[in-house]
Design an enzyme around this catalytic site. Structure first.
Site, PDB file in Angstrom:
ATOM      1  N   SER A  17       0.873  -1.177   0.000  1.00 51.56           N
ATOM      2  CA  SER A  17       0.000   0.000   0.000  1.00 51.56           C
ATOM      3  C   SER A  17       0.907   1.223   0.000  1.00 51.56           C
ATOM      4  O   SER A  17       2.070   1.139   0.416  1.00 51.56           O
ATOM      5  CB  SER A  17      -0.857  -0.024   1.268  1.00 51.56           C
ATOM      6  OG  SER A  17      -1.416   1.256   1.502  1.00 51.56           O
TER       7      SER A  17
ATOM      8  N   TYR B 266      -2.347  -0.925  10.130  1.00 58.03           N
ATOM      9  CA  TYR B 266      -2.367  -1.244   8.696  1.00 58.03           C
ATOM     10  C   TYR B 266      -1.091  -0.733   8.022  1.00 58.03           C
ATOM     11  O   TYR B 266      -0.410  -1.464   7.291  1.00 58.03           O
ATOM     12  CB  TYR B 266      -3.609  -0.625   8.051  1.00 58.03           C
ATOM     13  CG  TYR B 266      -3.726  -0.857   6.556  1.00 58.03           C
ATOM     14  CD1 TYR B 266      -4.276  -2.034   6.061  1.00 58.03           C
ATOM     15  CD2 TYR B 266      -3.301   0.107   5.647  1.00 58.03           C
ATOM     16  CE1 TYR B 266      -4.391  -2.249   4.690  1.00 58.03           C
ATOM     17  CE2 TYR B 266      -3.411  -0.094   4.278  1.00 58.03           C
ATOM     18  CZ  TYR B 266      -3.963  -1.272   3.805  1.00 58.03           C
ATOM     19  OH  TYR B 266      -4.074  -1.479   2.444  1.00 58.03           O
TER      20      TYR B 266
HETATM   21  P1  NDP Z   1     -11.220  -6.316   0.466  1.00 57.90           P
HETATM   22  O1  NDP Z   1     -11.480  -5.995   1.889  1.00 57.90           O
HETATM   23  O2  NDP Z   1     -12.218  -5.967  -0.570  1.00 57.90           O
HETATM   24  O3  NDP Z   1     -10.883  -7.877   0.337  1.00 57.90           O
HETATM   25  C1  NDP Z   1     -10.003  -8.469   1.255  1.00 57.90           C
HETATM   26  C2  NDP Z   1      -9.853  -9.931   0.950  1.00 57.90           C
HETATM   27  O4  NDP Z   1      -9.013 -10.510   1.977  1.00 57.90           O
HETATM   28  C3  NDP Z   1     -11.176 -10.688   0.982  1.00 57.90           C
HETATM   29  O5  NDP Z   1     -11.169 -11.690  -0.005  1.00 57.90           O
HETATM   30  C4  NDP Z   1     -11.149 -11.325   2.376  1.00 57.90           C
HETATM   31  O6  NDP Z   1     -11.910 -12.515   2.335  1.00 57.90           O
HETATM   32  C5  NDP Z   1      -9.651 -11.633   2.544  1.00 57.90           C
HETATM   33  N1  NDP Z   1      -9.271 -11.792   3.949  1.00 57.90           N
HETATM   34  C6  NDP Z   1      -9.393 -10.864   4.953  1.00 57.90           C
HETATM   35  N2  NDP Z   1      -8.983 -11.387   6.110  1.00 57.90           N
HETATM   36  C7  NDP Z   1      -8.601 -12.678   5.844  1.00 57.90           C
HETATM   37  C8  NDP Z   1      -8.121 -13.732   6.665  1.00 57.90           C
HETATM   38  N3  NDP Z   1      -7.956 -13.598   7.974  1.00 57.90           N
HETATM   39  N4  NDP Z   1      -7.838 -14.918   6.068  1.00 57.90           N
HETATM   40  C9  NDP Z   1      -8.031 -15.089   4.743  1.00 57.90           C
HETATM   41  N5  NDP Z   1      -8.484 -14.128   3.922  1.00 57.90           N
HETATM   42  C10 NDP Z   1      -8.778 -12.935   4.479  1.00 57.90           C
HETATM   43  O7  NDP Z   1      -9.791  -5.650   0.135  1.00 57.90           O
HETATM   44  P2  NDP Z   1      -9.182  -5.146  -1.249  1.00 57.90           P
HETATM   45  O8  NDP Z   1      -9.539  -6.093  -2.313  1.00 57.90           O
HETATM   46  O9  NDP Z   1      -9.456  -3.716  -1.373  1.00 57.90           O
HETATM   47  O10 NDP Z   1      -7.626  -5.247  -0.904  1.00 57.90           O
HETATM   48  C11 NDP Z   1      -6.809  -6.323  -1.307  1.00 57.90           C
HETATM   49  C12 NDP Z   1      -5.385  -5.998  -0.898  1.00 57.90           C
HETATM   50  O11 NDP Z   1      -4.974  -4.793  -1.507  1.00 57.90           O
HETATM   51  C13 NDP Z   1      -5.198  -5.805   0.599  1.00 57.90           C
HETATM   52  O12 NDP Z   1      -3.964  -6.362   1.001  1.00 57.90           O
HETATM   53  C14 NDP Z   1      -5.165  -4.292   0.753  1.00 57.90           C
HETATM   54  O13 NDP Z   1      -4.444  -3.910   1.877  1.00 57.90           O
HETATM   55  C15 NDP Z   1      -4.488  -3.889  -0.531  1.00 57.90           C
HETATM   56  N6  NDP Z   1      -4.772  -2.516  -0.955  1.00 57.90           N
HETATM   57  C16 NDP Z   1      -6.028  -2.147  -1.378  1.00 57.90           C
HETATM   58  C17 NDP Z   1      -6.273  -0.861  -1.808  1.00 57.90           C
HETATM   59  C18 NDP Z   1      -7.623  -0.412  -2.272  1.00 57.90           C
HETATM   60  O14 NDP Z   1      -7.792   0.767  -2.585  1.00 57.90           O
HETATM   61  N7  NDP Z   1      -8.622  -1.274  -2.355  1.00 57.90           N
HETATM   62  C19 NDP Z   1      -5.188   0.152  -1.841  1.00 57.90           C
HETATM   63  C20 NDP Z   1      -3.911  -0.342  -1.380  1.00 57.90           C
HETATM   64  C21 NDP Z   1      -3.732  -1.617  -0.955  1.00 57.90           C
HETATM   65  P3  NDP Z   1     -12.715 -13.161   3.575  1.00 57.90           P
HETATM   66  O15 NDP Z   1     -13.384 -12.042   4.306  1.00 57.90           O
HETATM   67  O16 NDP Z   1     -13.615 -14.122   2.886  1.00 57.90           O
HETATM   68  O17 NDP Z   1     -11.658 -13.855   4.366  1.00 57.90           O
END
Ligand code: NDP
Length: 251
Positions: free
Chosen positions: A155, A168
């Site tokens: 990020s 975070y």
């Molecule tokens: P979302 O919150 O939309 O999705 C997160 C995903 O992570 C879901 O599939 C969730 O699935 C999974 N997840 C969360 N906790 C766990 C866990 N304990 N075990 C297994 N899976 C887990 O996030 P984004 O798609 O927006 O983000 C994806 C990545 O990109 C992250 O690392 C985020 O930090 C990074 N990012 C995103 C940005 C943005 O603008 N969207 C900007 C910069 C970085 P489930 O709940 O089913 O477990």
């Protein structure tokens, strides 16, 4: 399909790629994008029905059959990670790539007021879970005949600290550090390249939680940032190692 499209070679044909956080958001789109380039994708996340929806979508497009792997990266139990890697080894024998995309936002609060339980939860999922997974799948990545790609998700607040982003931000700094270490440890000796990718501002539920007043229509969608995701898994990035990359200029 046009004849030209039909003749374009698939960039990830016969590759086996693990995607964490594949149930929704960026990870779900990455899994679909990899499958469209010919990969067999292993879909990891906690929410089984959402993983199955991605599985069904892949199947409905006639793409290589995916695998659903419900798993909590915050489980804090190394044995479970070893069992997970054993399961992948038994089913697929190897990994050609892994996108460690799953993560949580946690609290947005000043360090002084940051809740300890919330801090530990973010660290368990965003740092400790990534460490345990990277550790347990390294032997599987080493077995790739193509040279494997490990992509850790970062990020902009993992590259420059920002007030109120607390655990975070700290967790993403840790990911950048882990990438640099792994890139040195694994590239020359094990033929595994390791890089970080910052998706930049992307229209997902996490972004909406972080910026509730923002108009999501102004943001790129996950589908818009798939070229670099595919590039990092394909042979085109074979010599890219130890790099902190950005999927877009808007952070
Ligand atoms: P979302 O919150 O939309 O999705 C997160 C995903 O992570 C879901 O599939 C969730 O699935 C999974 N997840 C969360 N906790 C766990 C866990 N304990 N075990 C297994 N899976 C887990 O996030 P984004 O798609 O927006 O983000 C994806 C990545 O990109 C992250 O690392 C985020 O930090 C990074 N990012 C995103 C940005 C943005 O603008 N969207 C900007 C910069 C970085 P489930 O709940 O089913 O477990």
């Amino acid at each position: 399909m046009s004849q030209a499209a039909a003749e374009t070679p698939l960039k990830l044909k016969d590759r086996v790629i693990l995607v964490t956080g594949a149930s929704y958001g960026i990870g779900a789109h990455a899994a679909l994008a990899y499958a469209r380039e010919g990969a067999t994708v292993i879909l990891l996340g906690r929410t089984q029905d959402m993983l199955e929806a991605v599985y069904d979508r892949i199947e409905s497009e006639g793409l290589p059959q995916a695998a659903v792997l419900p798993f909590d990266l915050g489980c804090n139990d190394e044995e479970k990670f070893i069992e997970l890697a054993d399961l992948i080894a038994a089913e697929f024998g190897r990994l050609d790539g892994a996108l460690l995309n799953a993560g949580v936002l946690g609290q947005k609060a000043p360090i002084e007021g940051y809740n300890w339980a919330a801090w530990k939860q973010v660290m368990d999922i965003n740092v400790n879970g990534q460490f345990l997974l990277a550790k347990s799948i390294t032997p599987l990545l080493e077995r790739s005949p193509h040279g494997a790609s490990l992509v850790l998700t970062s990020s902009s607040v993992g590259r420059e600290g920002r007030a109120f982003w607390g655990a975070y931000s700290v967790s993403k700094f840790a990911i950048e550090g882990m990438m640099q270490i792994l890139a040195q440890e694994l590239y020359d000796s094990r033929n595994i390249r390791v890089n970080t990718l910052n998706p930049g501002a992307t229209r997902t539920s996490m972004r909406a939680d972080a910026y509730p007043a923002e108009n999501p229509e102004h943001l790129k969608t996950a589908a818009d940032i798939m070229d670099i995701h595919v590039y990092l898994m394909s042979d085109e990035s074979k010599h890219v190692n130890g790099q902190a990359l950005d999927a877009q200029t808007v952070k």
